[in-house]
Design an enzyme around this catalytic site. Structure first.
Site, short mmCIF file in Angstrom:
data_model
loop_
_atom_site.label_atom_id
_atom_site.label_comp_id
_atom_site.label_asym_id
_atom_site.label_seq_id
_atom_site.Cartn_x
_atom_site.Cartn_y
_atom_site.Cartn_z
N ASP A 1 0.84 -1.20 0.00
CA ASP A 1 0.00 0.00 0.00
C ASP A 1 0.88 1.25 0.00
O ASP A 1 1.88 1.32 0.74
CB ASP A 1 -0.89 -0.02 1.25
CG ASP A 1 -1.91 1.10 1.24
OD1 ASP A 1 -3.03 0.86 0.75
OD2 ASP A 1 -1.60 2.21 1.73
N ASN B 1 -3.12 12.94 -3.53
CA ASN B 1 -4.31 13.37 -4.27
C ASN B 1 -4.78 14.74 -3.82
O ASN B 1 -5.15 15.60 -4.63
CB ASN B 1 -5.44 12.35 -4.08
CG ASN B 1 -5.28 11.13 -4.98
OD1 ASN B 1 -4.67 11.21 -6.04
ND2 ASN B 1 -5.80 10.00 -4.54
N ASP C 1 -2.95 9.38 -10.30
CA ASP C 1 -2.98 8.33 -11.31
C ASP C 1 -1.59 8.10 -11.91
O ASP C 1 -1.19 6.96 -12.17
CB ASP C 1 -3.96 8.69 -12.42
CG ASP C 1 -5.42 8.59 -11.98
OD1 ASP C 1 -5.67 8.02 -10.89
OD2 ASP C 1 -6.29 9.08 -12.72
N GLU D 1 -4.98 2.33 -3.98
CA GLU D 1 -3.51 2.38 -3.95
C GLU D 1 -2.94 1.09 -3.39
O GLU D 1 -1.81 1.05 -2.92
CB GLU D 1 -3.04 3.58 -3.11
CG GLU D 1 -3.32 3.48 -1.63
CD GLU D 1 -4.65 4.03 -1.20
OE1 GLU D 1 -4.77 4.43 -0.02
OE2 GLU D 1 -5.60 4.07 -2.03
#
Length: 415
Positions: free
Chosen positions: A294, A302, A311, A337
């Site tokens: 992760d 973000n 992305d 993620e």
């Protein structure tokens, strides 16, 4: 393989459109508007072009001399011309150009672009030609190689089945009807016992007349049938259409098991294949490990830079993970993620070394997003003992992922 194309065209409108469209498809395009300039490009590096698109009427070569010159330099060629007639068609087939296209409407450019893509893909497509006649095999092989296919040959059905074992990437089988040991019907039936129409297309070829023969071939599992003698264009269209059909089916199948953003496998694929690998590990008492990975503080990326950069980050990480496919059976994106890996045959010590190396590789990676450079770290949880099920192993790896997060992130936690 080279992605370089030579376009020889003296009409600026056509040359600009071709260059723009081809470059959007990822090709490196060199333009020339005369025979003299084309010679300069070819002589500079004779082997750099995998394909040429040629106009027949050039200022210094009005009689199609460009075709002879390019073919003499072993560059496959598409003729794109407004000088179209039956005589021109016969001449181009005799010269063995890949194809000829008339500049008669805007769709002709679309045809050329599609043809270039097809020829490019054909370079990685294997076709098996089965015929007991050496002459017939040579003729068929020459037609296929002109279309850039990789060609494999067999003299009868028995040898063809051996070739299918030896070359598992064969996508098309072109088989004659009358052959010793095993004829085309028996070969087709035997192929269909192992390979579906979605995996391998079988095209029957015969000089025998009668609809019964083609119907019998199709009922035995053939995808198509061609009667000799045939037009070269008909042969090319039938073969290419069957390859395209299999390619489309394969693309649809891949879309079902691939993550659209990263290109990695998805959760569905992980569990479909993972269950099989888990079952094999249990039967053989073999080592199996499941890891959950992760990205640390991904929400912060973000929120700070926007989802578009998020992305980009996921794509960069996926590209790095793909470099480890040699050691990992499955790498899948299973959540936003979150990534899941399955490994076989590694001891606990080997797993510690592997995941520490992976963690450090990710930590040292710099992601350039066009003005903004960021770095990321990951936390990794690993279950390296067989549990009662694959789901249980994933859950155990997830527990250790949260332990790695709780211990400060950017670390590996193993069961």
């Amino acid at each position: 393989m080279s992605n370089k194309l030579l376009v020889v065209e003296d009409t600026r409108m056509f040359s600009r459109i071709l260059k723009s469209r081809l470059e959007k498809n990822g090709y490196n395009v060199t333009l020339a508007d005369s025979l003299a300039k084309a010679k300069e490009q070819v002589e500079f590096d004779p082997g750099r072009f995998f394909l040429a698109i040629l106009d027949l009427n050039l200022p210094d070569a009005p009689g199609g001399e460009i075709v002879d010159y390019i073919l003499e330099n072993n560059i496959p060629s598409i003729v794109f011309t407004s000088q179209f007639s039956d005589d021109t068609r016969e001449l181009m087939i005799h010269k063995r150009v890949v194809d000829y296209v008339a500049k008669d409407d805007p769709s002709s450019i679309d045809y050329v672009i599609t043809l270039v893509s097809r020829l490019d893909m054909n370079r990685n497509t294997q076709v098996l030609v089965v015929d007991d006649s050496a002459t017939a095999r040579t003729m068929t092989r020459n037609l296929l190689q002109l279309q850039q296919y990789q060609v494999i040959e067999a003299v009868n059905g028995v040898q063809a089945l051996e070739m299918l074992k030896q070359y598992p990437d064969i996508r098309i089988v072109l088989t004659d009807y009358m052959m010793p040991q095993m004829d085309g019907f028996e070969l087709t039936k035997t192929i269909r016992q192992k390979y579906s129409r979605n995996e391998i297309a079988v095209i029957g070829i015969s000089a025998h007349d009668g609809n019964n023969l083609s119907a019998k071939f199709m009922k035995n599992g053939a995808s198509d049938f061609i009667t000799k003698p045939f037009l070269v264009e008909e042969f090319n269209c039938r073969v290419n259409q069957n390859v395209e059909l299999i390619s489309h089916i394969h693309a649809l199948q891949e879309a079902v098991i691939r993550d659209f953003l990263t290109g990695l496998h998805n959760r569905r694929y992980f569990f479909d294949l993972g269950e099989k690998l888990f079952g094999a590990a249990v039967r053989e008492r073999a080592p199996l490990a499941v890891a959950m990975l992760d990205i640390d503080h991904f929400k912060r990326i973000n929120d700070t830079y926007g989802h578009e950069l998020g992305d980009v980050t996921l794509k960069h990480l996926a590209a790095l993970l793909q470099k480890f496919y040699r050691d990992v059976e499955i790498i899948a994106r299973t959540g936003g993620e979150e990534f899941c890996l399955l490994l076989t045959g590694m001891s606990r010590l080997a797993l510690i070394s592997f995941f520490e190396h992976l963690r450090k590789q990710i930590e040292s990676m710099t992601i350039d997003t066009g003005g903004t450079c960021i770095s990321i770290t990951v936390s990794i949880g690993v279950c390296c003992e067989l549990q009662e099920s694959l789901d249980a192993m994933v859950a155990k790896a997830d527990e250790h992922l949260y332990k790695a997060k709780g211990d400060g992130r950017n670390r590996v936690s193993l069961s």
